[in-house]
Design an enzyme around this catalytic site. Structure first.
Site, mmCIF file in Angstrom:
data_model
loop_
_atom_site.group_PDB
_atom_site.id
_atom_site.type_symbol
_atom_site.label_atom_id
_atom_site.label_comp_id
_atom_site.label_asym_id
_atom_site.label_seq_id
_atom_site.Cartn_x
_atom_site.Cartn_y
_atom_site.Cartn_z
ATOM 1 N N HIS A 82 3.762 6.449 -1.086
ATOM 2 C CA HIS A 82 2.698 6.939 -0.204
ATOM 3 C C HIS A 82 3.151 6.826 1.239
ATOM 4 O O HIS A 82 3.677 5.793 1.649
ATOM 5 C CB HIS A 82 1.431 6.099 -0.414
ATOM 6 C CG HIS A 82 0.286 6.557 0.417
ATOM 7 N ND1 HIS A 82 -0.578 7.536 0.004
ATOM 8 C CD2 HIS A 82 -0.138 6.181 1.651
ATOM 9 C CE1 HIS A 82 -1.487 7.748 0.938
ATOM 10 N NE2 HIS A 82 -1.238 6.934 1.955
ATOM 11 N N ASP A 161 -14.026 4.687 -0.197
ATOM 12 C CA ASP A 161 -13.104 5.026 0.892
ATOM 13 C C ASP A 161 -13.420 6.405 1.454
ATOM 14 O O ASP A 161 -13.383 6.617 2.667
ATOM 15 C CB ASP A 161 -11.650 4.978 0.416
ATOM 16 C CG ASP A 161 -10.713 5.489 1.510
ATOM 17 O OD1 ASP A 161 -10.687 4.862 2.585
ATOM 18 O OD2 ASP A 161 -10.073 6.529 1.320
ATOM 19 N N ARG A 168 -15.456 6.721 9.749
ATOM 20 C CA ARG A 168 -14.466 6.207 10.722
ATOM 21 C C ARG A 168 -13.939 7.326 11.599
ATOM 22 O O ARG A 168 -13.718 7.146 12.797
ATOM 23 C CB ARG A 168 -13.310 5.530 9.975
ATOM 24 C CG ARG A 168 -13.694 4.191 9.375
ATOM 25 C CD ARG A 168 -12.600 3.683 8.444
ATOM 26 N NE ARG A 168 -11.331 3.525 9.093
ATOM 27 C CZ ARG A 168 -10.147 3.676 8.488
ATOM 28 N NH1 ARG A 168 -10.088 3.996 7.214
ATOM 29 N NH2 ARG A 168 -9.037 3.510 9.168
ATOM 30 N N SER A 183 -8.116 1.145 3.165
ATOM 31 C CA SER A 183 -8.298 2.546 2.809
ATOM 32 C C SER A 183 -7.125 3.034 1.947
ATOM 33 O O SER A 183 -7.312 3.605 0.861
ATOM 34 C CB SER A 183 -8.393 3.371 4.104
ATOM 35 O OG SER A 183 -8.276 4.744 3.853
ATOM 36 N N LYS A 187 -6.934 3.293 -2.701
ATOM 37 C CA LYS A 187 -6.584 4.508 -3.461
ATOM 38 C C LYS A 187 -5.353 4.263 -4.329
ATOM 39 O O LYS A 187 -5.282 4.734 -5.457
ATOM 40 C CB LYS A 187 -6.333 5.680 -2.495
ATOM 41 C CG LYS A 187 -7.638 6.187 -1.883
ATOM 42 C CD LYS A 187 -7.400 7.255 -0.843
ATOM 43 C CE LYS A 187 -6.856 6.690 0.433
ATOM 44 N NZ LYS A 187 -7.223 7.318 1.680
HETATM 45 N N1 URA Z 1 -4.553 7.157 5.534
HETATM 46 C C1 URA Z 1 -5.606 6.748 4.798
HETATM 47 O O1 URA Z 1 -5.732 7.095 3.629
HETATM 48 N N2 URA Z 1 -6.508 5.945 5.386
HETATM 49 C C2 URA Z 1 -6.404 5.511 6.667
HETATM 50 O O2 URA Z 1 -7.255 4.768 7.117
HETATM 51 C C3 URA Z 1 -5.304 5.963 7.415
HETATM 52 C C4 URA Z 1 -4.382 6.776 6.817
#
Ligand code: URA
Length: 444
Positions: A82, A161, A168, A183, A187
Site C-alpha cells: 500500500h 474509515d 476529515r 485510516s 483497511k
Molecule cells: N490514505 C488513507 O487511506 N487515509 C489517510 O488518512 C491518508 C491517506
C-alpha cells in the site's frame, strides 16, 4: 457513556480507553453519533494526539466496523502493498506481477484515482475488457491458481474509515499521524493479508513533507500491524517529484510494462524492487533482501514477471496482447511539446502540480463520478538534477482538448524550477521500518 464527555476528555489531553473508542466508532458508524460531534473529536485528536494504545484500539475498532476478509483459503502467506499516495506511482502494476511470479500470493484490493493522485484500478482498465468486478469466489480461485488478483474496495470494508475520512477531508483534520495511521491500517487489516508492505512517501507531493514525520507515521503503522499479528514493513521513499517519467493512466501502464521488460527509469525500478524484496522476505520466500533481490532480478530477466502480468490481465477479462504490443494502447489525439524556458539544471518539480496537469487534461477525477480519459497525461524528459538547454524538450503532454493542453502546459512550466548550479538531488529511498524501528538507507 456520552460523546460529549469523550470530546471533553480528548480536548484536555486525556487518553481514551478501549471501551470509549469502541463506543465512538460504533456510534458514528451506525449514525447515532452526529457528524458535528465526530468533527469536534477529530479536531481534538489533531491538536492533542493519541498514544500508541489509543491509536491501535482506534484502528482495530475501525477495521472491525465492517467485513473482515477471510483469506484462510489462500495457499501460502498472502501479501499486500500500500502506498500513502503519490504522483506517477505505478509500482503496484510492477510489484504485483513480479512478486506473484516468485510464488507469493497477492490478493489485492485497490482504489481509483481522486484529485491529483492516480489509482491502480483506473490504470488497469486501460487494457480493453479488464474488470475488477469479479466474485469473491473467483478472486480466491485466481490467487490460488496464478497468485495474483486485484479487485475494487468492497462497500463494507472499514465503513467507519469511509465516514471518518469524508469528514476529515472537509474539516482540516487529515494531517494527523494517529488518524492517517488508523485510516490506512484499518483497511489493510480488514483486507486480510498476513504480510503488509507500506510505501510511505516523503516530500512536497506527499502528506508527510519531512522525513521525521514520515518515520513517525511509518513506525506507528508498523507497530499497529505487528500487534495485530500481521508482519508489517514500511519503506520510506521520495515524493519530491513524480516517480518514473509518466503520469496518466495508459501512459503509466506502458511504463510499468517497460519496467517488467527491465527498461524502467532508475527511481521507479529501485522503489519497485525494494518493495518486492520486503514482500518476499515477509512471506519467507527469501532469507534476506539481498537474496530476494537476486530472485526478483532473475524473474525480470527471464520474462516471467511480464508473463505473469499478461496472465493476470487475461484472467480478469483484459486483452493481454497489449502487454507484448504496448503500441496498441490508443494515443490521445493531440500532443504538445513543452520546451525548457532556460538553460541550467532542474532544481525543483512540484509533484502535486504535475498531478494536477494530468487532471486538467482529463486523466483524473474532480468528483467520485467524473469520467476520465485513460489516454491523456504527460511524459517528463527532465527530472531533478538533470541539465537542460533553453528550447530543449522538457516534457510532452497528451490530450484530447487544445484549451486543456494549453492550460496544462502553463501549469507544468510553473511547476518546474531551474538553477544555474547543479542542485542536491534527494535520495530515492530514505530507509525502511520494521519491528525494530527505522533503518536509514546506507549512502555510498
Ligand atoms: N490514505 C488513507 O487511506 N487515509 C489517510 O488518512 C491518508 C491517506
Amino acid at each position: 457513556m456520552r460523546m460529549y464527555d469523550l470530546i471533553q476528555k480528548k480536548k484536555q489531553g486525556g487518553a481514551l480507553t478501549k471501551e470509549e473508542i469502541g463506543f465512538l466508532v460504533g456510534g458514528f458508524t451506525s449514525g447515532e453519533i452526529p457528524d458535528y460531534q465526530m468533527s469536534a473529536f477529530l479536531m481534538a485528536v489533531c491538536l492533542k494526539g493519541m498514544n500508541e494504545a489509543e491509536t491501535t484500539e482506534l484502528t482495530l475498532a475501525m477495521a472491525a466496523s465492517g467485513d473482515m476478509l477471510d483469506l484462510s483459503r489462500i495457499e501460502g502467506i498472502p501479501a499486500d502493498k500500500h502506498s500513502t499516495g503519490g504522483v506517477g506511482d505505478k509500482t503496484s502494476l510492477i510489484v504485483g506481477p513480479l512478486v506473484a511470479s516468485a510464488g507469493v500470493p497477492v490478493a489485492k484490493m485497490s482504489g481509483r484515482g481522486l484529485g491529483h493522485t492516480g489509482g491502480t484500478i483506473d490504470k488497469l482498465e486501460s487494457f480493453p475488457g479488464f474488470s475488477t468486478a469479479i466474485s469473491s469466489e473467483r478472486f480466491l480461485q485466481n490467487v490460488n491458481e496464478m497468485k495474483l488478483a486485484i479487485v475494487g474496495q468492497t462497500a463494507n470494508l472499514a465503513p467507519a474509515d469511509k465516514k471518518i475520512y469524508a469528514l476529515r477531508d472537509v474539516t482540516a483534520t487529515v494531517d494527523s499521524i494517529p488518524l492517517i495511521a488508523s485510516s490506512i491500517m484499518s483497511k489493510k487489516l480488514a483486507a486480510g493479508s498476513q504480510v503488509i508492505v507500506l510505501d510511505v512517501k516523503v516530500g512536497s507531493g506527499a502528506f508527510m513533507k519531512k522525513l521525521p514525520a514520515a518515520v513517525a507515521l511509518a513506525e506507528t503503522m508498523v507497530r499497529i500491524g505487528n500487534r495485530a499479528g500481521r508482519k508489517t514493513y514500511a519503506l520510506l521513499t521520495d515524493m519530491n517529484q513524480p516517480l518514473g517519467r509518466t503520469v496518466g493512466n495508459s501512459l503509466e501502464v506502458r511504463e510499468a510494462i517497460d519496467a517488467l521488460s527491465g527498461q524502467a527509469p532508475d527511481d521507479l525500478m529501485t522503489v519497485s524492487l525494494r518493495l518486492a524484496e520486503l514482500m518476499l522476505v515477509g512471506c519467507q520466500k527469501a532469507a534476506s533482501t539481498a537474496e530476494a533481490g537476486e530472485t526478483l532480478r532473475r524473474l525480470l530477466a527471464s520474462g516471467k514477471a511480464k508473463e505473469k502480468l499478461a496472465e493476470f490481465v487475461a484472467r480478469q477479462g483484459g486483452d493481454a496482447s497489449y502487454v507484448y504490443e504496448p503500441e496498441k494502447f490508443e494515443e490521445a489525439p493531440y500532443r504538445l511539446t513543452v520546451p525548457a524556458p532556460e538553460t541550467g539544471y532542474v532544481a525543483g518539480i512540484d509533484a502535486e502540480e504535475i498531478g494536477i496537469c494530468s487532471l486538467l487534461l482529463g486523466g483524473g477525477r474532480t468528483t467520485k463520478d467524473s469520467k476520465i480519459d485513460l489516454r491523456v497525461g504527460l511524459r517528463l524528459f527532465k527530472k531533478l538534477g538533470e541539465a537542460v538547454r533553453e528550447g530543449e524538450e522538457l516534457a510532452v503532454l497528451f490530450g484530447a482538448d487544445l484549451d486543456a493542453l494549453q492550460a496544462a502546459k502553463e501549469r507544468l512550466l510553473a511547476a518546474y524550477r531551474f538553477s544555474g548550479q547543479s542542485p542536491e538531488v534527494p535520495p530515492v529511498i530514505y530507509g525502511y521500518v520494521d519491528g525494530q524501528g527505522f533503518h536509514p538507507e546506507e549512502t555510498a
